[in-house]
Motif scaffolding. Structure first.
Motif: not given
Lengths: 237, 237
Positions: A1, A85, A99, B55, B57-62
């Motif tokens: 990602m 990100l 994140g 934005f 993406s699961p990455d951005a809110i990990r």
């Protein structure tokens, strides 16, 4: 990602024009080194907010004296953004990625910082605040009153953030301590207790340093003990 | 001290380009009417935060799922700014002027709003939040976790802001109530209790209205009693 790592969209022109500067804050930190990771950790840290000429008026802050705390919205001094990100929060040792929206990291799409400070007093047209985690000269883009019924949530759960309760023991000889003004000593000691070393570093032989209140502060850390080694008047070149 | 009333500096071009949109929030308020004056006043109000593609993406809110509360930084929909250094807070009846930096008014040099919301759940790539005081379609420019040790100050003094503890009594017949979905009823009643009338208005004969969750809500207010008069499915032209 990570396909967005080099998105040109992320890398905005630096600063000028996108957000209007309303004030500048003056603090004891000439660089980012040594600054506590969040506001409020060291109440003894004082800052002076100086408004831009067009906002430098008793009108603009009328009623502010009834509030004990303020929000400062400010510009991060991050010249560019990698576009990732995720970021590595120092609190997690610097090896775990979280994140960007789950952290208060400065590396984010819009370079706005958010800090809660205590309003100590209004000094002429300036605001004297305490607890600020900002570098000297940081641009302020907004000041809002802290409204307890909307902003204070004692029931909130803080995820992986910790209250920074682990502190170093600071060894600071009277001789070295006497080199800095008395009214700066308590703040400096609390800043040192928070462990101002850069992350990923744990070398007991190494001498670390940062600028504080016009002084160059040198120290070593061995185990849980920080020893101040040198205090020198700091001169900007 | 009002010599800056017409400063051209204040009147910035509207929106585009100055702050990057990272998400949009969808709420039950198609217009500004009826929106509570601060976040958190009506916990039953739900909103959905939908990220922009880059934005999303699961990455951005990990790591975000470990936090109970979030800060939303968002753009006010104020097309222009009068340039005045003072505003009239509705809470003070609309006749007293306070400094722009002593209020959370949308009429400020940089049009950034700050709202604390509860994170209810992460639904796919969207965030479901509650307590939001935002209009449907509001642009979000940043999301930060609420960090209790830095953001929560139970000792804070709130100036002239009040906790909105005065509430209207709401008379809402079962017949009218049944016209809106059951899961929206509690939120609507709490919004009505907060008195959604525009300021400076107190005419018991007048029928007021606002849009909520796809319905047009009509009501009157007499003394401390608000009576719902009509509920109609709302159709945008």
């Amino acid at each position: 990602m990570s396909s967005l790592t080099k998105s040109s969209f992320w890398n905005k022109p630096n600063g000028e024009g996108d957000m209007k500067k309303i004030a500048t804050i003056h603090t004891d930190f000439p660089t980012k080194f040594g600054i506590p990771r969040q506001s409020g950790l060291v109440e003894e840290l004082k800052g002076r907010v100086v408004f831009e000429p067009e906002f430098r008026s008793p009108d603009a802050i009328r009623g502010l004296d009834g509030f004990s705390h303020l929000w400062l919205l400010w510009k991060f001094n991050t010249p560019e953004n990698s576009g990732s990100l995720t970021v590595r929060p120092p609190k997690l040792g610097g090896n775990v990625r979280m994140g960007v929206f789950a952290t208060r990291s400065p590396f984010r799409p819009n370079n706005i910082g958010l800090s809660c400070v205590r309003l100590e007093k209004i000094d002429g047209a300036d605001l004297i605040v305490s607890g600020a985690d900002l570098m000297d000269g940081t641009e302020i883009v907004d000041i809002k009153p802290y409204v307890p019924y909307a902003d204070c949530h004692p029931e909130a759960v803080g995820g992986f953030s910790k209250d920074g309760s682990e502190r170093l023991e600071v060894v600071f000889s009277d001789e070295l301590k006497s080199k800095i003004p008395e009214n700066k000593q308590a703040a400096l000691i609390k800043v040192l207790e928070l462990d101002p070393r850069p992350q990923y570093q744990d070398d007991p032989e190494r001498i670390y340093g940062f600028g504080f209140a016009g002084y160059d502060v040198r120290f070593t850390v061995n185990g849980g003990i920080l020893t101040v080694r040198e205090i020198e008047k700091f001169t900007f070149c």
